[in-house]
Design a protein around this motif. Structure first.
Motif, PDB file in Angstrom:
ATOM      1  N   ALA A 186      38.421  36.947  44.695  1.00 14.45           N
ATOM      2  CA  ALA A 186      39.882  36.803  44.659  1.00 14.45           C
ATOM      3  C   ALA A 186      40.319  36.465  43.238  1.00 14.45           C
ATOM      4  CB  ALA A 186      40.330  35.715  45.625  1.00 14.45           C
ATOM      5  N   LYS A 187      41.319  37.187  42.733  1.00 19.81           N
ATOM      6  CA  LYS A 187      41.776  37.011  41.356  1.00 19.81           C
ATOM      7  C   LYS A 187      43.168  36.354  41.305  1.00 19.81           C
ATOM      8  CE  LYS A 187      38.245  39.224  39.504  1.00 19.81           C
ATOM      9  NZ  LYS A 187      37.243  38.524  38.665  1.00 19.81           N
ATOM     10  N   ASP A 188      43.368  35.558  40.257  1.00 19.78           N
ATOM     11  CA  ASP A 188      44.685  34.957  39.976  1.00 19.78           C
ATOM     12  C   ASP A 188      45.281  34.272  41.196  1.00 19.78           C
ATOM     13  OD1 ASP A 188      44.560  36.039  37.370  1.00 19.78           O
ATOM     14  OD2 ASP A 188      45.325  37.960  38.118  1.00 19.78           O
ATOM     15  N   LYS A 189      44.459  33.536  41.900  1.00 25.54           N
ATOM     16  CA  LYS A 189      44.918  32.891  43.132  1.00 25.54           C
ATOM     17  C   LYS A 189      45.440  31.492  42.861  1.00 25.54           C
ATOM     18  CE  LYS A 189      40.291  31.200  44.194  1.00 25.54           C
ATOM     19  NZ  LYS A 189      39.080  31.408  44.976  1.00 25.54           N
ATOM     20  N   ALA A 190      46.228  31.002  43.794  1.00 25.88           N
ATOM     21  CA  ALA A 190      46.763  29.637  43.710  1.00 25.88           C
ATOM     22  C   ALA A 190      46.617  28.997  45.086  1.00 25.88           C
ATOM     23  CB  ALA A 190      48.226  29.655  43.274  1.00 25.88           C
ATOM     24  N   ALA A 191      45.442  28.410  45.336  1.00 27.26           N
ATOM     25  CA  ALA A 191      45.182  27.747  46.608  1.00 27.26           C
ATOM     26  C   ALA A 191      45.832  26.369  46.623  1.00 27.26           C
ATOM     27  CB  ALA A 191      43.684  27.625  46.842  1.00 27.26           C
ATOM     28  N   TRP A 212      45.859  38.631  50.696  1.00 29.29           N
ATOM     29  CA  TRP A 212      46.921  37.866  50.048  1.00 29.29           C
ATOM     30  C   TRP A 212      46.689  36.393  50.316  1.00 29.29           C
ATOM     31  CZ3 TRP A 212      51.815  39.998  48.077  1.00 29.29           C
ATOM     32  CH2 TRP A 212      51.825  41.398  48.038  1.00 29.29           C
ATOM     33  N   LEU A 213      46.989  35.557  49.313  1.00 26.96           N
ATOM     34  CA  LEU A 213      46.874  34.101  49.457  1.00 26.96           C
ATOM     35  C   LEU A 213      48.135  33.459  48.910  1.00 26.96           C
ATOM     36  CD1 LEU A 213      45.099  31.642  50.231  1.00 26.96           C
ATOM     37  CD2 LEU A 213      44.225  31.664  47.880  1.00 26.96           C
ATOM     38  N   ASN A 214      48.849  32.768  49.793  1.00 24.94           N
ATOM     39  CA  ASN A 214      50.090  32.077  49.416  1.00 24.94           C
ATOM     40  C   ASN A 214      51.076  33.003  48.713  1.00 24.94           C
ATOM     41  OD1 ASN A 214      49.229  29.579  50.496  1.00 24.94           O
ATOM     42  ND2 ASN A 214      48.022  29.182  48.660  1.00 24.94           N
ATOM     43  N   GLY A 215      51.244  34.190  49.312  1.00 24.40           N
ATOM     44  CA  GLY A 215      52.252  35.127  48.849  1.00 24.40           C
ATOM     45  C   GLY A 215      51.856  35.995  47.676  1.00 24.40           C
ATOM     46  N   LYS A 216      50.585  35.930  47.257  1.00 22.85           N
ATOM     47  CA  LYS A 216      50.136  36.698  46.107  1.00 22.85           C
ATOM     48  C   LYS A 216      48.910  37.535  46.472  1.00 22.85           C
ATOM     49  CE  LYS A 216      49.145  36.202  41.183  1.00 22.85           C
ATOM     50  NZ  LYS A 216      49.047  35.251  40.053  1.00 22.85           N
ATOM     51  N   LYS A 217      48.925  38.811  46.103  1.00 23.06           N
ATOM     52  CA  LYS A 217      47.786  39.677  46.370  1.00 23.06           C
ATOM     53  C   LYS A 217      46.626  39.288  45.460  1.00 23.06           C
ATOM     54  CE  LYS A 217      48.217  44.032  45.326  1.00 23.06           C
ATOM     55  NZ  LYS A 217      48.663  45.446  45.440  1.00 23.06           N
ATOM     56  N   VAL A 218      45.450  39.043  46.072  1.00 18.59           N
ATOM     57  CA  VAL A 218      44.301  38.557  45.297  1.00 18.59           C
ATOM     58  C   VAL A 218      43.088  39.484  45.388  1.00 18.59           C
ATOM     59  CG1 VAL A 218      45.004  36.136  45.412  1.00 18.59           C
ATOM     60  CG2 VAL A 218      43.572  37.075  47.242  1.00 18.59           C
ATOM     61  N   VAL A 219      43.088  40.399  46.365  1.00 20.07           N
ATOM     62  CA  VAL A 219      41.985  41.356  46.539  1.00 20.07           C
ATOM     63  C   VAL A 219      42.575  42.680  46.983  1.00 20.07           C
ATOM     64  CG1 VAL A 219      40.022  42.008  48.015  1.00 20.07           C
ATOM     65  CG2 VAL A 219      40.142  39.696  47.074  1.00 20.07           C
ATOM     66  N   GLU A 220      42.008  43.783  46.485  1.00 20.40           N
ATOM     67  CA  GLU A 220      42.452  45.113  46.885  1.00 20.40           C
ATOM     68  C   GLU A 220      41.261  46.059  46.795  1.00 20.40           C
ATOM     69  OE1 GLU A 220      46.304  47.998  45.915  1.00 20.40           O
ATOM     70  OE2 GLU A 220      45.617  46.537  44.420  1.00 20.40           O
TER      71      GLU A 220
END
Length: 275
Positions: A186-191, A212-220
């Motif tokens: 997961a990239k550029d995440k904010a847990a 998606w984690l907390n409204g942000k796409k983290v893996v594709e």
């Protein structure tokens, strides 16, 4: 009683007046305390009731709750016909896997949806405890023979990155929260901090998959693509048992799974929309 200039005047004792005053103040304090307690109770009830609900618009759009906040309807144990008798609890609008010894699927065991899904938008909230590990799997197929640990499937990792040792395993952090477990980091995440609720999402449209984690796409990624298969070949999923019934992660349809990894983790607001 005193007689002053022919007028009778009555004087009350200060102690009596003080008694009435204290009694009145104590009554006000009791009333205030009770009002505060009632307000907290009402707020808590209202807060719990606000979870695990679909809006009128969501219902029109085809969303479906996978957890109603009160029962385990729609779920069963993996490789079972009923819900586990131990290891999972429903309380205050949350579905919680209980802490045991940290082992994978050895206490209450994983749970899966009764239904299977192909193209979908899955959304859920999860709350970790200190050092906890769990996961949300998709395209889960209960293949035989039954594996010793968790049922096979692609996994949205749910983990305390700071304290659980699994975060340092795998490759380039691909076992950290929000990652496609053991495959894509997961990239550029904010847990959110441990003890707070995180919002997870898995979007599947044909071969295209997003985390998606907390409204942000983290893996594709593209399921079944050449790049995907290369990643599988570099992971633990290259082992024969994961591919005995077809290539790992490429099933046409499968169950949604919540993992028992022996740590306390809670879930709520689990909903899905088929696409």
């Amino acid at each position: 009683m005193y007689l002053i200039n022919g007028i009778k005047i009555t004087v009350f004792s200060l102690s009596v007046i003080s008694l009435f005053s204290c009694s009145s103040n104590e009554k006000k304090e009791e009333d205030t305390t009770q009002t505060t307690a009632d307000t907290v109770t009402q707020a808590t009830t209202a807060s719990n009731d606000s979870f695990n609900q679909l809006t009128e618009q969501e219902t029109k759009e085809g969303w479906k709750l996978l957890f109603d906040g009160k029962t385990t309807n729609g779920w069963r144990g993996a490789y079972m016909t009923t819900f586990p008798e131990k290891g999972w609890t429903v309380k205050d609008g949350t579905l919680t896997v209980e802490a045991s010894d940290g082992a994978e699927s050895q206490h209450g065991g994983d749970i899966v949806t009764n239904d299977e899904y192909t193209n979908f938008d899955l959304r859920f909230e999860f709350k970790l405890t200190d050092s906890a590990n769990s996961g949300v799997k998709y395209f889960v197929v209960e293949q035989q023979p039954k594996p010793k640990g968790s049922a096979f499937g692609l996994e949205f990792q749910v983990l305390d990155d700071d304290k659980h040792p699994d975060a340092k395993k795998g490759r380039d952090g691909n076992r950290t929260v929000g990652s496609l477990y053991d495959l894509i980091t997961a990239k550029d995440k904010a847990a959110k901090p441990i003890g707070e609720w995180n919002e997870g999402r898995v979007l599947v449209q044909g071969k295209h998959v997003e985390h998606w984690l907390n409204g942000k796409k983290v893996v594709e990624y593209e399921r079944g693509s050449e790049d995907f298969r290369k990643l599988v070949g570099m992971s633990k999923y290259a082992a024969p048992e994961y591919n005995a019934n077809g290539r790992f992660g490429e099933a046409i349809k499968g169950h949604i799974l919540l993992q028992d990894h022996g740590d306390e983790v809670s879930f709520r607001n689990i909903k899905i929309k088929t696409l």
